[in-house]
Design a protein around this motif. Sequence first.
Motif, PDB file in Angstrom:
ATOM      1  N   ARG A  20       0.718  -1.282   0.051  1.00  0.00           N
ATOM      2  CA  ARG A  20      -0.026   0.042  -0.098  1.00  0.00           C
ATOM      3  C   ARG A  20       0.749   1.092   0.019  1.00  0.00           C
ATOM      4  O   ARG A  20       0.465   2.304  -0.112  1.00  0.00           O
ATOM      5  CB  ARG A  20      -1.073  -0.056   1.271  1.00  0.00           C
ATOM      6  CG  ARG A  20      -2.169  -0.755   1.009  1.00  0.00           C
ATOM      7  CD  ARG A  20      -2.899  -0.939   2.454  1.00  0.00           C
ATOM      8  NE  ARG A  20      -2.944   0.218   3.250  1.00  0.00           N
ATOM      9  CZ  ARG A  20      -3.400   0.202   4.422  1.00  0.00           C
ATOM     10  NH1 ARG A  20      -3.797  -0.961   5.213  1.00  0.00           N
ATOM     11  NH2 ARG A  20      -3.114   1.349   5.195  1.00  0.00           N
TER      12      ARG A  20
ATOM     13  N   LEU B  43      -5.640   6.335  11.832  1.00  0.00           N
ATOM     14  CA  LEU B  43      -6.840   6.605  10.932  1.00  0.00           C
ATOM     15  C   LEU B  43      -6.643   6.866   9.777  1.00  0.00           C
ATOM     16  O   LEU B  43      -7.202   6.401   8.646  1.00  0.00           O
ATOM     17  CB  LEU B  43      -7.677   7.825  11.698  1.00  0.00           C
ATOM     18  CG  LEU B  43      -8.182   7.328  13.094  1.00  0.00           C
ATOM     19  CD1 LEU B  43      -8.634   8.668  13.796  1.00  0.00           C
ATOM     20  CD2 LEU B  43      -9.585   6.090  13.077  1.00  0.00           C
ATOM     21  N   LYS B  44      -5.642   7.879   9.247  1.00  0.00           N
ATOM     22  CA  LYS B  44      -5.391   8.271   8.147  1.00  0.00           C
ATOM     23  C   LYS B  44      -4.665   6.998   7.038  1.00  0.00           C
ATOM     24  O   LYS B  44      -4.985   6.960   6.068  1.00  0.00           O
ATOM     25  CB  LYS B  44      -4.294   9.239   8.043  1.00  0.00           C
ATOM     26  CG  LYS B  44      -3.789   9.963   6.727  1.00  0.00           C
ATOM     27  CD  LYS B  44      -2.888  11.065   6.754  1.00  0.00           C
ATOM     28  CE  LYS B  44      -2.266  11.558   5.186  1.00  0.00           C
ATOM     29  NZ  LYS B  44      -1.554  12.520   5.437  1.00  0.00           N
ATOM     30  N   GLN B  45      -3.748   6.394   7.887  1.00  0.00           N
ATOM     31  CA  GLN B  45      -3.229   5.066   7.068  1.00  0.00           C
ATOM     32  C   GLN B  45      -3.844   3.864   7.322  1.00  0.00           C
ATOM     33  O   GLN B  45      -3.686   2.779   6.383  1.00  0.00           O
ATOM     34  CB  GLN B  45      -1.613   4.951   7.487  1.00  0.00           C
ATOM     35  CG  GLN B  45      -0.843   6.058   7.769  1.00  0.00           C
ATOM     36  CD  GLN B  45      -0.291   6.356   6.115  1.00  0.00           C
ATOM     37  OE1 GLN B  45      -0.406   5.532   5.354  1.00  0.00           O
ATOM     38  NE2 GLN B  45       0.129   7.652   6.085  1.00  0.00           N
ATOM     39  N   ASN B  46      -5.049   3.752   7.943  1.00  0.00           N
ATOM     40  CA  ASN B  46      -5.947   2.712   8.050  1.00  0.00           C
ATOM     41  C   ASN B  46      -4.902   1.498   8.684  1.00  0.00           C
ATOM     42  O   ASN B  46      -5.057   0.478   7.945  1.00  0.00           O
ATOM     43  CB  ASN B  46      -6.754   2.278   6.979  1.00  0.00           C
ATOM     44  CG  ASN B  46      -7.870   1.280   7.335  1.00  0.00           C
ATOM     45  OD1 ASN B  46      -8.515   1.554   8.094  1.00  0.00           O
ATOM     46  ND2 ASN B  46      -7.996   0.359   6.337  1.00  0.00           N
TER      47      ASN B  46
ATOM     48  N   THR C  83      -9.525  -4.044   7.393  1.00  0.00           N
ATOM     49  CA  THR C  83      -8.266  -3.827   6.724  1.00  0.00           C
ATOM     50  C   THR C  83      -8.208  -3.152   5.402  1.00  0.00           C
ATOM     51  O   THR C  83      -7.266  -2.652   4.922  1.00  0.00           O
ATOM     52  CB  THR C  83      -7.399  -5.323   6.499  1.00  0.00           C
ATOM     53  OG1 THR C  83      -7.535  -6.027   7.915  1.00  0.00           O
ATOM     54  CG2 THR C  83      -6.189  -5.102   5.965  1.00  0.00           C
ATOM     55  N   TYR C  84      -9.331  -3.378   4.601  1.00  0.00           N
ATOM     56  CA  TYR C  84      -9.499  -2.632   3.214  1.00  0.00           C
ATOM     57  C   TYR C  84     -10.347  -1.620   3.124  1.00  0.00           C
ATOM     58  O   TYR C  84     -10.205  -0.855   2.078  1.00  0.00           O
ATOM     59  CB  TYR C  84      -9.960  -3.929   2.405  1.00  0.00           C
ATOM     60  CG  TYR C  84      -9.085  -5.330   2.475  1.00  0.00           C
ATOM     61  CD1 TYR C  84      -7.891  -5.538   2.058  1.00  0.00           C
ATOM     62  CD2 TYR C  84      -9.589  -6.408   3.402  1.00  0.00           C
ATOM     63  CE1 TYR C  84      -7.203  -6.550   2.011  1.00  0.00           C
ATOM     64  CE2 TYR C  84      -8.926  -7.504   3.398  1.00  0.00           C
ATOM     65  CZ  TYR C  84      -7.643  -7.711   2.740  1.00  0.00           C
ATOM     66  OH  TYR C  84      -7.029  -8.709   3.089  1.00  0.00           O
TER      67      TYR C  84
ATOM     68  N   LYS D 107     -11.725   1.845   4.837  1.00  0.00           N
ATOM     69  CA  LYS D 107     -11.548   2.712   5.911  1.00  0.00           C
ATOM     70  C   LYS D 107     -12.645   3.110   6.829  1.00  0.00           C
ATOM     71  O   LYS D 107     -12.403   3.281   7.967  1.00  0.00           O
ATOM     72  CB  LYS D 107     -10.855   4.009   5.195  1.00  0.00           C
ATOM     73  CG  LYS D 107      -9.369   4.190   4.646  1.00  0.00           C
ATOM     74  CD  LYS D 107      -8.978   5.619   4.635  1.00  0.00           C
ATOM     75  CE  LYS D 107      -7.519   5.538   4.531  1.00  0.00           C
ATOM     76  NZ  LYS D 107      -7.015   7.044   4.549  1.00  0.00           N
ATOM     77  N   ARG D 108     -13.631   3.009   6.243  1.00  0.00           N
ATOM     78  CA  ARG D 108     -14.995   3.484   7.144  1.00  0.00           C
ATOM     79  C   ARG D 108     -15.091   2.468   8.183  1.00  0.00           C
ATOM     80  O   ARG D 108     -15.561   2.702   9.400  1.00  0.00           O
ATOM     81  CB  ARG D 108     -16.279   3.945   6.359  1.00  0.00           C
ATOM     82  CG  ARG D 108     -16.770   2.630   5.482  1.00  0.00           C
ATOM     83  CD  ARG D 108     -17.857   2.880   4.519  1.00  0.00           C
ATOM     84  NE  ARG D 108     -18.481   1.799   3.844  1.00  0.00           N
ATOM     85  CZ  ARG D 108     -19.566   1.383   4.211  1.00  0.00           C
ATOM     86  NH1 ARG D 108     -20.257   1.614   4.937  1.00  0.00           N
ATOM     87  NH2 ARG D 108     -20.065   0.393   3.361  1.00  0.00           N
TER      88      ARG D 108
ATOM     89  N   GLY E 159     -12.364   0.420   8.956  1.00  0.00           N
ATOM     90  CA  GLY E 159     -11.233   0.574   9.855  1.00  0.00           C
ATOM     91  C   GLY E 159     -11.397   1.598  11.026  1.00  0.00           C
ATOM     92  O   GLY E 159     -10.663   1.282  12.159  1.00  0.00           O
ATOM     93  N   ARG E 160     -11.897   2.811  10.496  1.00  0.00           N
ATOM     94  CA  ARG E 160     -12.009   3.826  11.503  1.00  0.00           C
ATOM     95  C   ARG E 160     -12.757   3.220  12.866  1.00  0.00           C
ATOM     96  O   ARG E 160     -12.466   3.698  13.876  1.00  0.00           O
ATOM     97  CB  ARG E 160     -12.753   5.123  11.021  1.00  0.00           C
ATOM     98  CG  ARG E 160     -13.085   6.158  11.924  1.00  0.00           C
ATOM     99  CD  ARG E 160     -13.725   7.198  10.864  1.00  0.00           C
ATOM    100  NE  ARG E 160     -12.560   7.792  10.068  1.00  0.00           N
ATOM    101  CZ  ARG E 160     -11.630   8.699  10.341  1.00  0.00           C
ATOM    102  NH1 ARG E 160     -11.867   9.227  11.619  1.00  0.00           N
ATOM    103  NH2 ARG E 160     -11.129   9.287   9.500  1.00  0.00           N
TER     104      ARG E 160
END
Length: 202
Positions: free
Chosen positions: A55, A122-125, A164-165, A167-168, A170-171
């Motif tokens: 990534r 959070l930004k990098q998940n 993992t994939y 972001k919402r 992951g957050r």
Amino acid sequence: MGFISLDKAGLIGKGSSRFCYQHPSDRCKCIKIQKNPALNITSEEVKHYRKFIRRGISWEMVARYHETVLTDQGPGAVFDMPRDFDGNVSRTLHHYLLSDESNSRIAVIMASALMDLKRYLLKQNIIIRELKPENLVWCRAGECHGRFILADGIGNNQFISVATYLKRFGRRVINRKWATFERDLRELYSGSSFSGTLLLYL
């Protein structure tokens, strides 16, 4: 890289599942050896690090994984070794929470750095198995400033790995883990004034 002997390498730390040794030929790296190879903790963790590499994440606040090597203690995973501006191995947040030398000024500085870490995750998940003071290293860039580096605890132990994939999702996981981290600071370090000051600014 060939076979590495850890006989004369310094044992830096012991976790619940792994030993951490100073890399014998690179002071800026360490080698993590699993206590019980049957648990597969390191191999599962390395899968996540390889995803991070693909990534192209920023490694500013995560100790970078380099490779897996063969040692006289078994397979070992090679990671960056955070060091302070004076060359000393960086200490964990756990160390500062228990240290008599810690003070409220440092607690305020660290609280700000912890919020930087949360924003970074959070930004990098970056999904974490667990967020513990023992896994967070305070890398001092000077006497009164630095950054936190996540040195362990990477991985997704959720029943469904979609976080993992996406972001919402992951957050949600990261925020939930962070809430548990703050609860642990409050409950496990209830006698620490340093922890109390830290929590005031989180």
